[in-house]
Design a protein around this motif. Sequence first.
Motif, short mmCIF file in Angstrom:
data_model
loop_
_atom_site.label_atom_id
_atom_site.label_comp_id
_atom_site.label_asym_id
_atom_site.label_seq_id
_atom_site.Cartn_x
_atom_site.Cartn_y
_atom_site.Cartn_z
N THR A 267 0.81 -1.20 0.00
CA THR A 267 0.00 0.00 0.00
C THR A 267 0.85 1.26 0.00
OG1 THR A 267 -0.15 -0.04 2.42
CG2 THR A 267 -1.88 -1.15 1.19
N GLN A 268 2.14 1.15 -0.24
CA GLN A 268 3.01 2.32 -0.25
C GLN A 268 3.07 2.89 -1.66
OE1 GLN A 268 4.33 3.42 2.44
NE2 GLN A 268 5.58 5.08 1.66
N PRO A 269 2.60 4.11 -1.85
CA PRO A 269 2.64 4.70 -3.20
C PRO A 269 4.06 4.95 -3.65
CG PRO A 269 1.17 5.91 -1.74
CD PRO A 269 1.96 4.98 -0.89
N PRO A 270 4.33 4.89 -4.95
CA PRO A 270 5.67 5.18 -5.43
C PRO A 270 6.04 6.63 -5.15
CG PRO A 270 4.12 5.05 -7.24
CD PRO A 270 3.39 4.60 -6.02
N PHE A 273 4.66 9.40 -7.29
CA PHE A 273 3.23 9.60 -7.10
C PHE A 273 2.98 10.40 -5.82
CE2 PHE A 273 -1.11 7.49 -6.42
CZ PHE A 273 -1.72 8.42 -7.24
N LYS A 274 3.76 10.09 -4.75
CA LYS A 274 3.57 10.79 -3.48
C LYS A 274 3.87 12.27 -3.60
CE LYS A 274 6.13 8.45 -0.63
NZ LYS A 274 6.71 8.06 0.66
N CYS A 338 -5.44 -0.14 -3.74
CA CYS A 338 -4.24 0.71 -3.80
C CYS A 338 -3.31 0.27 -4.92
CB CYS A 338 -3.52 0.68 -2.45
SG CYS A 338 -4.39 1.54 -1.13
N GLU A 339 -3.12 -1.02 -5.06
CA GLU A 339 -2.24 -1.53 -6.13
C GLU A 339 -2.79 -1.18 -7.50
OE1 GLU A 339 0.68 -2.76 -6.06
OE2 GLU A 339 0.85 -2.82 -3.88
N LYS A 342 -2.21 2.49 -8.20
CA LYS A 342 -0.80 2.79 -8.49
C LYS A 342 -0.42 2.42 -9.91
CE LYS A 342 1.70 0.61 -5.60
NZ LYS A 342 2.84 0.15 -4.79
N ASN A 343 -1.02 1.37 -10.43
CA ASN A 343 -0.55 0.78 -11.69
C ASN A 343 -1.43 1.07 -12.89
OD1 ASN A 343 1.88 -1.10 -10.95
ND2 ASN A 343 0.39 -1.43 -9.34
N ARG A 345 -3.81 3.98 -15.31
CA ARG A 345 -4.21 5.33 -15.69
C ARG A 345 -5.03 5.23 -16.97
NH1 ARG A 345 -2.80 6.05 -11.45
NH2 ARG A 345 -1.45 7.62 -10.51
#
Length: 589
Positions: A267-270, A273-274, A338-339, A342-343, A345
Motif C-alpha cells: 500500500t506504499q505509493p511510489p 506519485f507521493k 491501492c495496487e 498505483k498501476n 491510468r
Amino acid sequence: MGQNMLSGPIPLTVWNLRNLVVLKLSMNRLSRQIPSTVGNLVQLNQLDLDGNELSGNIPANIGQCKRLAMLNMSVNRLDGSIPIELFGISSLSLGLDLSNNHLTGPIPQEVGNLINLGLLNISNNKLSGGLPYELGQCVQLLSLQIPQSLSALKVMQQIDLSENNLTGQVSQFFGNFSSLNYINISYNKFDGPVPTGGIFGNSTAVFLQGNTGLCETAAAIFGLPICPATSATKRKINAPLLLIITALITIASVIFVVVTIMKGPRTQPPEDFKETMKRVSYGDILKATNWFSLVNRISLSHTASVYIGRFESETDLVAIKVFHLSKQGSRTSFSTECEVLKNTRHRNLVQAITLCSTIDFEGDEFKAIAYEFMANGSLDMWIHPRVHGGSPRRLLSLGQRIRIAADVASALDYMHNHLTPPLIHCDLKPGNVLLDYDMTSRIGDFGSAQFLSSGIGGPAGLVGVGGTIGYIAPEYGMGCKISTDYDVYSFGVLLLEMLTAIRPTDALCGDALSLHKYVNLAFPDRIAEVLDPHMPSEEDQMAASERMQKYVIPLVGIGLMCTMESPNDRPGMHDVCARIVAIKEAVAL
C-alpha cells in the motif's frame, strides 16, 4: 418507508416525532398538503418526500427545521411560491431539491443565505422573474438548477436552468467560472448572444436547445444563427475572450490531491506519485463526511461504506470509501485497490484523489480512499431507476447506452491487453460502472480485482470471494483459474442488461435459466420484444427497422457471444472493443 404503496395523507402523528433525525417517505402515493406542523421536527437532518402526490404550498414553518442538511420534495404537485423561511435554514449543505413541481413566482432574495449548499435543484417548475443578486453569496454552491445573477459563484461545477420560463440574455460571467463543467439552459426563453470562452468552448458540455432567440457571435459551434455584428457586440467580446483564452492556455495540468503514507509494501505509493499528493488526516475525513453521517452515506457493503463529502478549503465533492477493517476481506480489498490505483491510468477508470492509512482518535487502525465524485451515479441507477427512488428523471437513449458500452469495453481492453501483468476486475456489474457529469462511464470498485501474476493484488489463480451472482462466468463455479474470460462474460451480461433492463437474477429469466438464454430465444427476429420498453429514441433517429438492423442486433449479438458458456467461444476484449467502437462511430455519422 420509501418505495412502498403508502397512500393518503401523511399521518399527523408523524409530525410530533420531535427527536426524529431522518424521515424518508419517497416513492409512495402520499397525497394532500404538507401541514405546518412539519416545523415540529426540530432535530431533523434529512427529509425525503419526493416521488409522491403531495399538493398545496410548501409550509413556511419548514424554516423551523434548523438542522436540515438535505431536503427533497421533488416530483410532487406542490404549487405557490417558495417560502422565504426555507432559505433561512443555513444548515442545508447536501441538497435542496424542489424540482418537478408547479412552483411559481420569483426566487426569493434570501437564497443568498444558503452559503454552504452543495446542490440546489428547482428545475422543471414555472418560476419566473429576475434573479436575486443575493444568490452570489452562495459561494459554496456546486450544482445549480435555478435562474439568476450568479457572478459570485466562482466554484460552481454544474448549472441547470432548464425547463422554466426564464428570459433575458445568458450572462458572460458563466464563461469565467473555472470549475464549471456542465451548463443546461434549455427550454427557456433566453435570447441574445451565447457567451464565448470558458465552458462555452466545449459544445458537449453546454445545452441550449429550446431557446429560439439565441445566436452566436463567433464560430458557430452550437449551430445557432450568427448574431448581427454591431460595434457594441464587438466591444463586449474582444477583451473578455482574450483573457479567457490566456487563462486556458496557462492552466496546464490538474494536480492530484492527497495521501498519508500507508503501511506495508503493497500500500506504499511510489515516490513520484507521493510528490503530487497532499496529506489528509483522520480528522479531515471525519469533517468531510459530517462525522460519518448516515445522511452522507451513499452506499454500504460488507467491506466498506462510501460517503459523499467535501474537504475543507476544497471546492469539489468527493466520494470517500471507508473500509470496515473489522470485517474479513476488507484489508485485502484496500490493499488491492491501492495496487490498482498505483498501476493504472485510463480515462474510463475511476481515479483516487486521496488515500489515508492512519489511526483514528481511539487508536484504532483506519483506512480510506477518496475518489472523484461521479455526478450521475451508477449505471445501475439509470437502468433500474425504480430501485433507486425513481431517480434520475431522464432515461438512457440507445446512443447513450452504446457510448457507455464503448467506454467500459475500452477500459477492459486496457486492463487486459495494455497492462503487464493483465488486470482482471472480477466484479464487473452496472453498480460498479459510474457516470461522470457528461455521462462518461468509469469502472470503479477494484476490491476484488486480481493481476495475472503473483505478488500484485491478491494471489494469482482461483477466484476468491469476489464477484456477484449472475455476473460470474460459469466455469469458475468448477474451480477454473482466473483469466480475462471472467471479465468478458461479466461484460456480456452487463451489455444485455443495459439493452433489456432485465437483471440476470430477475424472475423473468427463471424458465430460461440465464439472461443469455432468455435473450437468445428472441434473437434476432423477435429481439424487439425483450428490449427495454422505456428506451427513448434519439432526436434524429432513422427508421426503427434500420436502427434495429444496424445497431441493436449487432450489439445484442456481441452480448450473446461474450456470455457463451464455454470460455473458448468468447471473443477477447480487444475484438469486442473494436466492434462496439465501430458501432458508436456509425451512430455518430
